[in-house]
Write a protein that holds these residues in place. Structure first.
Motif, short mmCIF file in Angstrom:
data_model
loop_
_atom_site.label_atom_id
_atom_site.label_comp_id
_atom_site.label_asym_id
_atom_site.label_seq_id
_atom_site.Cartn_x
_atom_site.Cartn_y
_atom_site.Cartn_z
N LEU A 28 9.35 10.82 13.77
CA LEU A 28 10.47 9.89 13.75
C LEU A 28 11.28 10.06 12.47
O LEU A 28 10.72 10.36 11.40
N SER A 29 12.57 9.86 12.58
CA SER A 29 13.43 9.85 11.40
C SER A 29 14.32 8.62 11.45
O SER A 29 14.69 8.15 12.54
N LEU A 30 14.66 8.10 10.30
CA LEU A 30 15.47 6.87 10.22
C LEU A 30 16.52 7.07 9.14
O LEU A 30 16.20 7.35 7.97
N PHE A 31 17.80 6.97 9.56
CA PHE A 31 18.93 7.18 8.66
C PHE A 31 18.83 8.54 7.96
O PHE A 31 19.09 8.67 6.76
N GLY A 32 18.41 9.54 8.74
CA GLY A 32 18.33 10.90 8.22
C GLY A 32 17.06 11.22 7.45
O GLY A 32 16.83 12.38 7.08
N ALA A 33 16.21 10.22 7.19
CA ALA A 33 14.97 10.45 6.44
C ALA A 33 13.81 10.63 7.42
O ALA A 33 13.61 9.79 8.30
N ASP A 34 13.07 11.70 7.25
CA ASP A 34 11.92 11.97 8.12
C ASP A 34 10.77 11.04 7.71
O ASP A 34 10.32 11.06 6.55
N LEU A 35 10.29 10.23 8.67
CA LEU A 35 9.21 9.29 8.36
C LEU A 35 7.86 9.98 8.31
O LEU A 35 6.92 9.44 7.71
N GLY A 36 7.74 11.13 8.97
CA GLY A 36 6.51 11.91 8.89
C GLY A 36 5.30 11.15 9.42
O GLY A 36 5.37 10.34 10.34
N GLN A 37 4.16 11.39 8.79
CA GLN A 37 2.90 10.75 9.16
C GLN A 37 2.30 9.94 8.02
O GLN A 37 1.16 9.50 8.11
N GLY A 38 3.08 9.77 6.96
CA GLY A 38 2.54 9.12 5.77
C GLY A 38 3.15 7.77 5.51
O GLY A 38 3.19 6.90 6.39
N ARG A 39 3.67 7.60 4.30
CA ARG A 39 4.11 6.29 3.86
C ARG A 39 5.35 5.78 4.60
O ARG A 39 5.50 4.57 4.83
N ALA A 76 0.82 -1.21 0.00
CA ALA A 76 0.00 0.00 0.00
C ALA A 76 0.85 1.25 0.00
O ALA A 76 0.41 2.32 -0.44
N ALA A 77 2.10 1.15 0.48
CA ALA A 77 2.96 2.33 0.53
C ALA A 77 3.38 2.79 -0.86
O ALA A 77 3.70 3.97 -1.05
N ILE A 78 3.37 1.89 -1.84
CA ILE A 78 3.77 2.28 -3.19
C ILE A 78 2.57 2.43 -4.12
O ILE A 78 2.72 2.84 -5.26
N LEU A 79 1.38 2.06 -3.62
CA LEU A 79 0.18 2.24 -4.42
C LEU A 79 -0.31 3.68 -4.33
O LEU A 79 -0.09 4.36 -3.32
N PRO A 80 -1.01 4.17 -5.35
CA PRO A 80 -1.48 5.57 -5.33
C PRO A 80 -2.72 5.74 -4.44
O PRO A 80 -3.76 6.22 -4.88
N LEU A 81 -2.61 5.33 -3.18
CA LEU A 81 -3.72 5.51 -2.25
C LEU A 81 -3.74 6.94 -1.74
O LEU A 81 -2.68 7.55 -1.53
N PRO A 82 -4.91 7.48 -1.48
CA PRO A 82 -4.98 8.82 -0.89
C PRO A 82 -4.33 8.83 0.49
O PRO A 82 -4.29 7.82 1.19
N ASP A 83 -3.85 10.00 0.89
CA ASP A 83 -3.21 10.12 2.20
C ASP A 83 -4.17 9.75 3.32
O ASP A 83 -3.74 9.27 4.38
N PHE A 84 -5.48 9.98 3.11
CA PHE A 84 -6.46 9.64 4.13
C PHE A 84 -6.40 8.16 4.47
O PHE A 84 -6.42 7.78 5.65
N TRP A 85 -6.30 7.31 3.46
CA TRP A 85 -6.28 5.87 3.71
C TRP A 85 -4.95 5.41 4.29
O TRP A 85 -4.90 4.45 5.07
N ILE A 86 -3.86 6.08 3.94
CA ILE A 86 -2.58 5.77 4.58
C ILE A 86 -2.66 6.09 6.07
O ILE A 86 -2.19 5.31 6.92
N THR A 87 -3.29 7.21 6.40
CA THR A 87 -3.46 7.58 7.81
C THR A 87 -4.32 6.56 8.54
O THR A 87 -4.03 6.16 9.68
N GLN A 88 -5.39 6.12 7.89
CA GLN A 88 -6.26 5.11 8.50
C GLN A 88 -5.48 3.82 8.77
O GLN A 88 -5.60 3.21 9.85
#
Length: 582
Positions: free
Chosen positions: A137-148, A12-24
């Motif tokens: 959270l960030s991992l190896f310098g990449a910000d994980l944010g609230q999305g994918r 699902a992280a690479i599918l074009p899902l809306p951000d709403f569904w990623i949050t869900q």
């Protein structure tokens, strides 16, 4: 099926899902971690807790306070939060898990409320406004944010924890955990410390909740008590019950269904009713009542019962044999009971009874109903403490020991009313008897480092099942067996403990004639192989056929001791069983 579905979720992280569904999906993953702990705690161990949200709060507030006030890295706050959670869960478990019935749920409610109001009233924690300004959270310098990015981290942790729990349940430690719901009597009789395993389960469930809280804090970037109160504790339990409280995949299914339905109902119900309000709570309440009535084991159980159950792969044929303890020489005293007495208040149930059992003989303990036979059995096996007297096993006093320690010394028993785990296979039930002969624990099971020991345990279980004529039923569910087969399964489970003395409590109860004949043959075979047996039985035909000596009790006292022929001819015994003519 569950593993395949879980492996597909990260796509699902690479599918074009809306951000709403990623949050869900992120929220579903967070809820799933807490529900996985409840599967272990409530579904497997049978312990009802409404306080899991409080442990979520400990994980969230620990990372919130340390990152905002001291500038710590979120990754450093995780082990601190886990340590605080483990310590608090251990203290709480030591206090509450000795309770039974409704006291344990009430205690966890009190714990959840206490922590909620503590969080909401401490200035250092921001009171009810909470702690603001957390970083993502960030991992190896990449910000994980609230999305994918956060999605991949969360669901990777869910996958790891779900697989670890599946490994745990399919292990020596897991079988011990699954035995807890059937009561302590059987589990303790095979050497399992039931209280220790309850504490372990409680702490594991708390750690999973803490991990969810740590993630939640950096996902929402704020921490306040609202998400950790009693309401959320009830919701976590609701999710787990709906999904299937006894199934690992049920935790994820329940979290997904509840989150998605709650979100949709909050939109649809106001449109249907014409006014706003928390009407989804009413719908969930009705749904839970219907679920408990018509599908009490949850949605995943409905799915699982329709999936084929492949038999366990037999990979233990060339496994090493378990070490066996030295056998007593024929004729040596194995059990010595001297002046054994049990008083219940003013009632004397067993009155200074004494007898001896020697190696490689079958001794029958008989008498009318109420004679004190089962009470004597319970005192010998450590289920009941004795008031006075001594019990010596192979020369060692055991009257002061609990039943699990007596079992580890080489004394195994069966029960008047069959005790086994119906939803475990015959092979797994028998392997439970060899628990004390293994040593791998929870962490080794989760990491799958216990496979060599598991093969030796299953090899022993199969050998003992074949020994009693149950070799063709290895992969059947124990709950599907006939009564005679269940009795033989209990004997095989006891034999897996490598006992020097086997206590059989009315093994012929409820058996048909042919089943009794098969039981008699098994007992004679075991004796021929050097097994020592103490038998409590009402079936006089069986007793007279298989026993070398009989100990007769009446009204808690020793009436006589002798060979079956001597007992049969005794006027005192006939009077005890049939009464006397005035």
């Amino acid at each position: 099926m569950g593993l395949a579905a879980l492996a597909a979720i990260p796509l699902a992280a690479i599918l074009p899902l809306p951000d709403f569904w990623i949050t869900q999906l992120n929220y579903i993953g967070l809820y799933s971690l807490t529900c996985l702990g409840l599967v272990l705690l409530t579904g497997i161990a049978g312990l009802t807790s409404f306080g899991q949200a409080a442990f979520v709060g400990i994980g969230a507030y620990t990372t919130g306070w340390l990152t905002v006030n001291l500038g710590w890295s979120p990754w450093l706050t995780l082990p601190v939060g886990l340590a605080i959670t483990a310590a608090s869960a251990l203290v709480l478990a030591l206090v509450t898990l000795r309770m039974s019935g409704h006291y344990l749920p009430l205690a966890t409610i009190a714990w959840g409320l206490s922590l909620y109001y503590l969080m909401g009233n401490l200035d250092a924690l921001g009171k009810y406004d909470g702690i603001l300004g957390l970083k993502s959270l960030s991992l190896f310098g990449a910000d994980l944010g609230q999305g994918r990015g956060f999605f991949l981290l969360t669901w990777s942790l869910v996958a790891v924890m779900a697989v670890a729990l599946l490994h745990l349940l399919d292990s020596r430690a897991g079988r011990a955990m699954r035995s807890l719901k059937s009561g302590a009597l059987m589990a303790e009789s095979v050497g399992i410390s039931t209280f220790r395993y309850k504490v372990l389960i409680f702490v594991i469930a708390a750690l999973l909740a803490c991990l969810a809280g740590w993630l939640l804090a950096h996902f929402q970037r704020t921490v306040n008590p609202t998400a950790f109160g009693l309401k959320m504790g009830i919701e976590y339990l609701f999710m787990t019950v709906v999904g299937g409280v006894g199934h690992v995949w049920g935790a994820i299914a329940g979290a997904a269904l509840t989150r998605l339905l709650e979100d949709q109902l909050q939109v649809l119900l106001p449109r249907l009713i014409g006014t706003s309000g928390s009407y989804e709570v009413i719908v969930f309440g009705i749904a839970l009542v219907l679920m408990l009535k018509y599908q009490p084991d949850g949605l995943w159980d409905f799915v699982e019962r329709r999936l084929p159950r492949p038999p366990r792969r037999n990979d233990w044929a060339d496994a090493a044999a378990l070490a066996a303890q030295p056998r007593p020489a024929a004729g040596d005293p194995v059990l010595e009971v001297h002046q054994l007495r049990k008083e219940f208040g003013g009632l004397v149930a067993v009155n200074d009874v004494g007898f001896q059992v020697r190696a490689a003989e079958i001794v029958g303990l008989i008498g009318p109903n109420g004679a004190g036979k089962t009470t004597t059995f319970h005192m010998i096996s450590g289920v009941l403490p004795h008031t006075s007297g001594t019990v010596r096993f192979r020369g060692r006093p055991i009257g002061h020991l609990p039943s699990r320690q007596i079992a580890r010394l080489g004394l195994a028993r069966t029960f008047q009313h069959v005790k086994m785990i119906p939803d475990m296979t015959v092979l797994e039930n028998a392997a439970l008897g060899a628990h004390a002969r293994g040593g791998k624990g929870v962490l080794a099971a989760m990491a799958r480092l216990d496979r060599a020991e598991e093969r030796t345990l299953f090899r022993e279980a199969q050998r003992q099942l074949e020994r009693v004529g149950m070799g063709s039923h290895l992969h059947e569910l124990a709950g599907n067996l006939a009564m005679g087969q269940q009795r033989l399964l209990e004997i095989a489970r006891a034999l897996c403990a490598d006992p020097a003395l086997l206590l059989l409590d009315e093994p012929a109860a409820g058996l048909r004639h042919q089943e009794k004949r098969a039981l008699a043959q098994v007992l004679r075979q075991l004796q021929a192989e050097g097994m020592t047996i103490l038998l409590v039985e009402h079936d006089m035909d069986l007793v007279m056929e298989v026993c070398d000596r009989l100990v007769v009790m009446e009204f808690g006292t020793l009436l006589m001791e002798g060979t079956p022929r001597e007992v049969r001819q005794s006027p005192a015994v006939r009077a005890a069983y049939l009464g006397t003519e005035h």
